[in-house]
Design a protein around this motif. Structure first.
Motif, mmCIF file in Angstrom:
data_model
loop_
_atom_site.group_PDB
_atom_site.id
_atom_site.type_symbol
_atom_site.label_atom_id
_atom_site.label_comp_id
_atom_site.label_asym_id
_atom_site.label_seq_id
_atom_site.Cartn_x
_atom_site.Cartn_y
_atom_site.Cartn_z
ATOM 1 N N VAL A 122 0.879 -1.170 0.000
ATOM 2 C CA VAL A 122 0.000 0.000 0.000
ATOM 3 C C VAL A 122 0.909 1.211 0.000
ATOM 4 C CG1 VAL A 122 -1.658 1.345 1.338
ATOM 5 C CG2 VAL A 122 -1.919 -1.109 1.192
ATOM 6 N N GLU A 123 0.622 2.170 -0.886
ATOM 7 C CA GLU A 123 1.417 3.393 -0.970
ATOM 8 C C GLU A 123 0.616 4.548 -0.373
ATOM 9 O OE1 GLU A 123 2.617 3.871 -5.038
ATOM 10 O OE2 GLU A 123 3.866 2.048 -4.970
ATOM 11 N N PHE A 124 1.227 5.215 0.586
ATOM 12 C CA PHE A 124 0.618 6.338 1.297
ATOM 13 C C PHE A 124 1.436 7.566 0.950
ATOM 14 C CE2 PHE A 124 0.637 9.217 4.874
ATOM 15 C CZ PHE A 124 -0.643 9.197 5.371
ATOM 16 N N GLU A 125 0.802 8.574 0.354
ATOM 17 C CA GLU A 125 1.508 9.805 -0.015
ATOM 18 C C GLU A 125 0.762 10.992 0.562
ATOM 19 O OE1 GLU A 125 1.675 9.711 -4.248
ATOM 20 O OE2 GLU A 125 3.248 8.193 -4.278
ATOM 21 N N CYS A 126 1.533 11.981 0.995
ATOM 22 C CA CYS A 126 0.926 13.134 1.633
ATOM 23 C C CYS A 126 1.886 14.317 1.574
ATOM 24 C CB CYS A 126 0.627 12.775 3.088
ATOM 25 S SG CYS A 126 -0.172 14.067 3.996
ATOM 26 N N ARG A 127 1.339 15.519 1.491
ATOM 27 C CA ARG A 127 2.123 16.753 1.591
ATOM 28 C C ARG A 127 1.864 17.349 2.971
ATOM 29 N NH1 ARG A 127 2.842 20.451 -3.445
ATOM 30 N NH2 ARG A 127 4.213 18.706 -3.814
ATOM 31 N N TYR A 128 2.904 17.884 3.563
ATOM 32 C CA TYR A 128 2.778 18.475 4.890
ATOM 33 C C TYR A 128 3.718 19.653 5.009
ATOM 34 C CZ TYR A 128 7.011 15.815 5.787
ATOM 35 O OH TYR A 128 8.278 15.304 5.718
ATOM 36 N N SER A 129 3.494 20.460 6.051
ATOM 37 C CA SER A 129 4.372 21.603 6.300
ATOM 38 C C SER A 129 4.687 21.671 7.784
ATOM 39 C CB SER A 129 3.714 22.900 5.837
ATOM 40 O OG SER A 129 2.583 23.177 6.621
ATOM 41 N N TYR A 130 5.765 22.377 8.087
ATOM 42 C CA TYR A 130 6.169 22.597 9.467
ATOM 43 C C TYR A 130 7.058 23.822 9.512
ATOM 44 C CZ TYR A 130 10.568 20.356 8.124
ATOM 45 O OH TYR A 130 11.746 20.041 7.494
ATOM 46 N N LEU A 131 7.219 24.378 10.709
ATOM 47 C CA LEU A 131 8.091 25.530 10.901
ATOM 48 C C LEU A 131 9.425 25.045 11.450
ATOM 49 C CD1 LEU A 131 5.697 28.188 12.457
ATOM 50 C CD2 LEU A 131 6.510 28.031 10.104
ATOM 51 N N LEU A 132 10.491 25.583 10.897
ATOM 52 C CA LEU A 132 11.842 25.248 11.336
ATOM 53 C C LEU A 132 12.457 26.496 11.943
ATOM 54 C CD1 LEU A 132 14.130 23.129 11.336
ATOM 55 C CD2 LEU A 132 14.827 24.049 9.138
ATOM 56 N N ASN A 133 12.864 26.394 13.191
ATOM 57 C CA ASN A 133 13.473 27.510 13.896
ATOM 58 C C ASN A 133 14.874 27.746 13.343
ATOM 59 O OD1 ASN A 133 14.425 29.398 15.661
ATOM 60 N ND2 ASN A 133 14.061 28.187 17.499
ATOM 61 N N THR A 134 15.157 28.946 12.865
ATOM 62 C CA THR A 134 16.479 29.231 12.290
ATOM 63 C C THR A 134 17.438 29.813 13.313
ATOM 64 O OG1 THR A 134 15.721 31.396 11.560
ATOM 65 C CG2 THR A 134 15.588 29.596 9.972
ATOM 66 N N ASP A 135 16.988 30.069 14.541
ATOM 67 C CA ASP A 135 17.887 30.572 15.579
ATOM 68 C C ASP A 135 18.775 29.472 16.140
ATOM 69 O OD1 ASP A 135 17.102 33.151 15.408
ATOM 70 O OD2 ASP A 135 15.662 33.036 17.056
ATOM 71 N N SER A 136 18.333 28.264 16.033
ATOM 72 C CA SER A 136 19.081 27.152 16.612
ATOM 73 C C SER A 136 20.417 26.991 15.894
ATOM 74 C CB SER A 136 18.223 25.898 16.494
ATOM 75 O OG SER A 136 18.946 24.783 16.254
ATOM 76 N N ALA A 137 21.484 26.800 16.654
ATOM 77 C CA ALA A 137 22.845 26.754 16.107
ATOM 78 C C ALA A 137 23.101 25.499 15.286
ATOM 79 C CB ALA A 137 23.861 26.833 17.236
ATOM 80 N N ASP A 138 22.403 24.399 15.590
ATOM 81 C CA ASP A 138 22.690 23.149 14.904
ATOM 82 C C ASP A 138 21.894 22.972 13.617
ATOM 83 O OD1 ASP A 138 20.392 22.984 16.419
ATOM 84 O OD2 ASP A 138 20.555 20.817 16.651
ATOM 85 N N ILE A 139 20.941 23.851 13.337
ATOM 86 C CA ILE A 139 20.127 23.727 12.130
ATOM 87 C C ILE A 139 20.439 24.895 11.204
ATOM 88 C CG2 ILE A 139 17.786 23.714 11.220
ATOM 89 C CD1 ILE A 139 16.888 22.546 13.873
ATOM 90 N N SER A 140 20.759 24.591 9.959
ATOM 91 C CA SER A 140 20.959 25.656 8.981
ATOM 92 C C SER A 140 20.361 25.228 7.657
ATOM 93 C CB SER A 140 22.445 25.970 8.812
ATOM 94 O OG SER A 140 23.112 24.848 8.297
ATOM 95 N N LEU A 141 19.879 26.182 6.921
ATOM 96 C CA LEU A 141 19.298 25.909 5.621
ATOM 97 C C LEU A 141 20.390 25.883 4.574
ATOM 98 C CD1 LEU A 141 16.221 28.241 5.885
ATOM 99 C CD2 LEU A 141 16.265 25.767 6.095
ATOM 100 N N PRO A 142 20.161 25.158 3.481
ATOM 101 C CA PRO A 142 21.176 25.109 2.434
ATOM 102 C C PRO A 142 21.472 26.502 1.893
ATOM 103 C CG PRO A 142 19.439 23.497 2.042
ATOM 104 C CD PRO A 142 19.014 24.335 3.198
ATOM 105 N N GLY A 143 22.747 26.846 1.768
ATOM 106 C CA GLY A 143 23.164 28.130 1.225
ATOM 107 C C GLY A 143 23.105 29.273 2.215
#
Length: 164
Positions: A122-143
């Motif tokens: 069975v194939e389950f597909e879904c689109r979702y969204s979430y907020l990513l905190n950019t202040d956190s030192a360990d998380i960075s967006l590409p570029g």
């Protein structure tokens, strides 16, 4: 593949299906290193937009493939032992299509999933969204280049530089 959302989905799947392995690497399945029943998990980033100066809204797609175990008895009426996907669907409906993770402090807001049923999966597909905190030192967006933090301050006093 986003690491945080992969962990959130894996947490949910282990909670709902504790006896079924979750695989995030397609090569494991393709090379025959895992045997059904398994759940293949894939996430893919669709877009990312600045939501606030401290957060970015990420939109992703998730694909879950529930692979069934084949019954060895050739005379069996049902050739596969199926995984109940309705359990996931009922959980999502009950929680208004929101998946919250306490361990990873992330809330996924889902759109209505599409579910396709085949004889062996069975194939389950879904689109979702979430907020990513950019202040956190360990998380960075590409570029993204983060400015270096200044941890030491110096002032001149009587012609001498001292740490403040």
């Amino acid at each position: 593949m986003s690491t945080i959302t992969t962990l959130v989905w894996a947490e949910l799947l282990y909670r709902l299906y504790p006896d079924v392995d979750v695989v995030t690497d397609d090569q494991q399945w393709m090379n025959g290193h895992v045997k059904p029943p398994i759940i293949q998990l894939e996430t893919d980033i669709v877009s990312e937009k600045t939501h606030t100066p401290q957060a970015v809204r990420i939109i992703e797609d998730v694909g879950l493939i529930f692979r069934f175990k084949k019954v060895e008895d050739p005379g069996a009426q049902q050739p596969y032992i199926q995984i109940d996907v309705e359990l996931l669907r009922a959980y999502l409906r009950k929680h208004k299509y929101q998946v919250a993770s306490q361990a990873h402090k992330t809330l996924l807001v889902l759109q209505e999933p599409t579910i396709k049923t085949f004889k062996d999966r069975v194939e389950f597909e879904c689109r979702y969204s979430y907020l990513l905190n950019t202040d956190s030192a360990d998380i960075s967006l590409p570029g993204e280049k983060k400015p270096e933090k200044i941890n030491h301050f110096y002032v001149k006093s009587d012609g001498e530089e001292i740490e403040a």
